[in-house]
Scaffold this active site. Structure first.
Site, mmCIF file in Angstrom:
data_model
loop_
_atom_site.group_PDB
_atom_site.id
_atom_site.type_symbol
_atom_site.label_atom_id
_atom_site.label_comp_id
_atom_site.label_asym_id
_atom_site.label_seq_id
_atom_site.Cartn_x
_atom_site.Cartn_y
_atom_site.Cartn_z
ATOM 1 N N SER A 150 0.842 -1.189 0.000
ATOM 2 C CA SER A 150 0.000 0.000 0.000
ATOM 3 C C SER A 150 0.887 1.253 0.000
ATOM 4 O O SER A 150 1.724 1.408 -0.885
ATOM 5 C CB SER A 150 -0.943 -0.036 1.201
ATOM 6 O OG SER A 150 -1.982 0.904 1.066
ATOM 7 N N ASP A 313 -8.538 -6.724 -4.778
ATOM 8 C CA ASP A 313 -8.258 -5.363 -4.302
ATOM 9 C C ASP A 313 -8.881 -4.344 -5.258
ATOM 10 O O ASP A 313 -8.473 -4.226 -6.405
ATOM 11 C CB ASP A 313 -6.739 -5.169 -4.227
ATOM 12 C CG ASP A 313 -6.319 -3.853 -3.587
ATOM 13 O OD1 ASP A 313 -7.190 -3.015 -3.326
ATOM 14 O OD2 ASP A 313 -5.107 -3.687 -3.351
ATOM 15 N N HIS A 346 -8.051 -5.283 -0.356
ATOM 16 C CA HIS A 346 -6.741 -4.656 -0.154
ATOM 17 C C HIS A 346 -6.007 -5.243 1.047
ATOM 18 O O HIS A 346 -4.779 -5.383 1.027
ATOM 19 C CB HIS A 346 -6.930 -3.150 0.030
ATOM 20 C CG HIS A 346 -5.653 -2.377 0.090
ATOM 21 N ND1 HIS A 346 -4.735 -2.364 -0.938
ATOM 22 C CD2 HIS A 346 -5.132 -1.576 1.069
ATOM 23 C CE1 HIS A 346 -3.708 -1.596 -0.610
ATOM 24 N NE2 HIS A 346 -3.913 -1.105 0.598
#
Length: 487
Positions: A150, A313, A346
């Protein structure tokens, strides 16, 4: 094979030796960075772990008295992908954070009060420069790898651009080469929730009276983006929380509502609202493209890359990782791509430890020929007959037989196909049918090299030899999946 945690750890704090020159034009002095270290450094084995948006330096092990390990303990430790018996792993809290590193909640030496919104606006680049200065102060002159998911993946990619000769490998997980309009929109809503809380007071609030309501709302909204439709259907469905029927009001009724409320309430206990503003704005500014081109933006990179996406995601969809891959391959960089298959959205990069350990472990510490070869295979003297070779191959159920000289060195190889052809050719001596120019490999070589040699020479086995050309083992296509290794 996964083993134990790194055990009890402590967070350390380091004051940078020089001021930081920030992208906004400000020179920031007295910067402190919180970090943790796992494993011993040997000068070439250091791996830097970059945390996601609201993470911290406590990536692995346990703080004294804690029962919950660090946020990425599943892949850091002895025998795991980031093997602390092999590597020295360092995790640092980002500049602008609130878990020990200098940020808006830190004391401004000029006033003796928290910076608040007088803290300069920072960028991902500034975070990376702070990490680089930390490492230099610690006497670390190169990195074996930088890894992050991320926002941590953004830092990893920024490292490849800012300090291309400093880092050898980059692992970017569930991230992108730039921040998209959708990401900016989510950040804007989160900041609006905080800044519309009366307790925010322009960023000047006491520690005991933070704008927790706004921060909680920001977290609730953000947490939705970390999940997936499938994971929410599985985890919550339309179930009600502690009741059997609708209440026909506006209290929390659904399980998913209760979950998000809990996420918001617990988050405010560990995070600073102003830090949330600064870090999300840093994410907004992240953009590695140059003249609108990611290929041009990554042209100066030198590292080897592993780019990983998560199948479900929708915050950082796989296409964003594939864009990075396209830019890297266009620049002729050595890069691999993998997709974690996960229903968790995610958050999959924090939850799918088994897949991550395999994918990352193979990139950092690839399996070698020694891991798959057959040790001490049968061999035959070059003066032997074809009949003796055939009997030996039948007895051991093998299709490839090394032929050795009187001093034990490899002089050729014979296959079951050679034996079959010898009947038609009426050959008697082994030397007449064996292949003398043998393609060999050594046990420390990579499986990727072995696969490419097999493909290039259209062969299905490789004798494994030492420096003196003595046979140590055999590697065959039966134990090496050519398609998987090449992929």
């Amino acid at each position: 094979m996964l083993q134990d945690s790194v055990g009890e750890v402590t967070t350390k704090y380091h004051a940078l030796s020089v001021p930081l020159s920030l992208e906004c034009g400000v020179s920031l002095s007295g910067v402190r960075i919180a970090y943790e270290r796992y494993g011993r450094a040997d000068g070439k084995n250091v791996i830097l772990v970059c945390h996601p948006l609201t993470g911290d330096a406590h990536a692995a092990g346990f703080h004294k008295g804690d029962t919950k390990p660090g946020w990425w303990d599943g892949i850091i430790g002895p025998g795991k992908a980031l093997d602390t018996n092999r590597y020295c792993v360092i995790a640092a809290n980002v500049l602008g954070g609130c878990k020990g590193s200098t940020g808006p909640s830190s004391e401004d030496p000029a006033t003796g009060k928290p910076y608040g919104t007088t803290f300069p606006v920072i960028t991902i680049r500034d975070m990376v420069h702070a990490e680089h200065q930390l490492l230099e102060d610690l006497g670390i002159s190169e990195l074996y790898a930088v890894i992050g998911g991320s926002m941590g993946g953004m830092q990893a990619m920024q490292w490849s651009v800012e300090f291309p000769s400093f880092v050898r490998r980059i692992i970017c997980i569930a991230s992108a080469g730039y921040t998209t309009p959708m990401h900016i929109a989510f950040g804007a809503v989160g900041r609006a929730a905080i800044m519309s809380d009366p307790e925010w007071n322009g960023g000047n609030y006491p520690a005991e009276k933070k704008p927790n309501h706004g921060l909680s709302l920001a977290r609730m909204m953000a947490h939705i983006t970390y999940l997936s439709d499938e994971s929410m259907r599985t985890k919550f469905g339309r179930r009600l929380q502690k009741q059997d029927a609708f209440g026909y009001g506006f209290d929390t009724e659904f399980s998913v509502e209760s979950y998000l409320q809990h996420q918001g309430e617990t988050f405010v206990e560990r995070f600073d609202p102003n830090s949330y503003l600064y870090i999300t704005r840093a994410v907004d500014y992240y953009d590695l493209t140059k003249n609108g081109s990611l290929t041009e933006g990554l042209a100066a990179t030198q590292a080897k890359f592993l780019i990983i996406s998560v199948s479900s995601d929708w915050l950082y969809p796989p296409y964003l990782s594939q864009e990075i891959m396209l830019a890297l391959t266009t620049n002729n960089r050595e890069a691999r791509y993998a997709e974690i298959v996960s229903p968790h959205g995610h958050d999959g990069f924090l939850l799918e430890n088994a897949q991550l350990n395999y994918i990352v472990g193979q990139f950092l510490t690839p399996m070698t020929v020694e891991d798959l070869m057959t040790n001490n295979p049968p061999s035959i003297q070059e003066t032997s007959s074809i009949r003796e070779a055939a009997e030996l191959m039948i007895g051991h159920e093998i299709n490839h037989l090394p032929v050795v000289s009187g001093n034990g060195t490899l002089s050729g190889i014979v296959t079951s196909w050679d034996i079959a052809k010898s009947v038609a050719g009426d050959f008697q001596d082994l030397a007449e049918i064996m292949t003398k120019d043998v393609i060999t490999i050594q046990r420390s070589d990579s499986l990727r090299l072995a696969a490419s040699l097999m493909e290039k020479h259209a062969i299905s086995a490789l004798p494994v030899v030492d420096d003196s050309n003595h046979v140590l083992g055999m590697l065959t296509s039966e134990t090496l999946s050519l398609s998987e290794v090449l992929q």
